[in-house]
Design an enzyme around this catalytic site. Structure first.
Site, mmCIF file in Angstrom:
data_model
loop_
_atom_site.group_PDB
_atom_site.id
_atom_site.type_symbol
_atom_site.label_atom_id
_atom_site.label_comp_id
_atom_site.label_asym_id
_atom_site.label_seq_id
_atom_site.Cartn_x
_atom_site.Cartn_y
_atom_site.Cartn_z
ATOM 1 N N ASP A 204 16.786 19.506 33.148
ATOM 2 C CA ASP A 204 17.022 18.856 31.863
ATOM 3 C C ASP A 204 16.848 19.871 30.733
ATOM 4 O O ASP A 204 16.145 20.875 30.884
ATOM 5 C CB ASP A 204 16.029 17.706 31.646
ATOM 6 C CG ASP A 204 16.262 16.551 32.602
ATOM 7 O OD1 ASP A 204 17.368 16.464 33.166
ATOM 8 O OD2 ASP A 204 15.331 15.747 32.792
ATOM 9 N N ARG A 205 17.436 19.571 29.593
ATOM 10 C CA ARG A 205 17.389 20.469 28.438
ATOM 11 C C ARG A 205 15.950 20.862 28.071
ATOM 12 O O ARG A 205 15.651 22.018 27.815
ATOM 13 C CB ARG A 205 18.086 19.808 27.243
ATOM 14 C CG ARG A 205 18.012 20.614 25.952
ATOM 15 C CD ARG A 205 18.774 19.923 24.824
ATOM 16 N NE ARG A 205 18.514 20.570 23.548
ATOM 17 C CZ ARG A 205 19.104 21.689 23.137
ATOM 18 N NH1 ARG A 205 19.986 22.291 23.906
ATOM 19 N NH2 ARG A 205 18.812 22.217 21.963
#
Length: 294
Positions: free
Chosen positions: A137-138
């Site tokens: 995920d970011r």
């Protein structure tokens, strides 16, 4: 730019095999054979181009030359920092910082791992596009595995299906967890959101193992192992048992102590797709999580 190719010597027990079956035994997929035939690759035996109907003989040298790969039009190659932990002709292992997307999105079309790796490939004259094996995920930091060719990606994906790609995460979660536990709950997309996931009966099987390493008055430091790889799996599972990640306001955590979900991929283990050697790489916790532990 030199095309990606692989070569083998035909063993005595393989004498008389049809080349198609021989290549299947070398883990060359049907899709790869189709690409080789129609997209500019070739198959040679002892230096002469042959079709997959050729009958191989002992000591034949079989060489597969794969078609060159190009990045999609939507992937813009960019120059940028890349923390490379390990690299060879087949794989790239990096340490991803938080707040960096894995691939471009509408909200963040540039500056992703894929953008930077594509730019790195251009500089190094590597004729490939970006094949992410283990996506993060970011906001999640840590170790990521990238294949440097479509065929290598295929081999590593097969390893993932067998459970041979193992990832260990570190997280800070609200409350005092049990000393250790196993969460086996199916995960699916939340009907009211295109981003959010939840535990639901009709979801995909998901399994997370966790162990508490340290505890403070209001949060626990835990180590987690993914037995499956569902989107947001750790975040959803920990929130489900009442211990959302610090900084994960999407799943019930607060931003009081940290401005991202406190999640870091600390370790990855896999078998090298060409040699079969056991490969293990680690990345230290990043400063924002370290500060909270101190």
């Amino acid at each position: 730019m030199k095309a990606f190719e692989l070569s083998w010597k035909v063993a005595a027990e393989q004498d008389g095999m049809v080349l198609r079956e021989y290549l299947k035994g070398q883990n060359i997929s049907k899709a790869a054979l189709t690409d080789i035939k129609f997209q500019g690759g070739k198959i040679e035996v002892n230096g002469h181009e042959e079709t997959v109907r050729y009958i191989v003989k002992q000591r034949d040298k079989v060489t597969v030359q794969f078609p060159p790969e190009t990045c999609s039009d939507g992937l813009i190659a960019e120059d940028g920092p890349l923390d490379i932990v390990y690299e060879d002709d087949y794989v790239l292992v990096i340490n991803k910082p938080a707040f960096m997307s894995t691939i471009p999105s509408r909200e963040h079309p540039t500056g992703s791992v894929a953008n930077i790796v594509a730019g790195y490939y251009e500089k190094q004259c590597i004729p490939s596009t970006v094949h992410v094996v283990t996506r993060l995920d970011r906001d999640t930091s840590g170790i990521m595995l990238i294949a440097k060719h479509r065929h290598v990606h295929h081999l590593l994906s097969e390893q993932q299906k067998r459970g041979d790609v193992k990832r260990t995460y570190a997280a800070l979660v609200h409350g005092r967890t049990e000393a250790k536990g196993k969460i086996e709950e199916p995960i699916g997309r939340k009907s009211s959101s295109i981003i959010e996931r939840e535990v639901r009966e009709d979801g995909q099987y998901a399994c997370t193992l966790f162990e508490r390493l340290q505890v403070t008055d209001d949060f626990s430091y835990v180590q987690l192992r993914l037995m499956t790889g569902r989107t947001h799996q750790i975040r959803v599972h920990m929130a489900y048992i009442g211990h959302p990640l610090l900084g994960d306001d999407l799943y019930g955590g607060t931003l009081e102590r940290i401005n991202r979900q406190a999640l870091h991929c600390r370790r990855i283990q896999f078998l090298h797709p060409m040699t079969g050697e056991l490969m293990v790489f680690e990345a230290d916790l990043v400063d924002d999580m370290k500060r909270l532990l101190k």
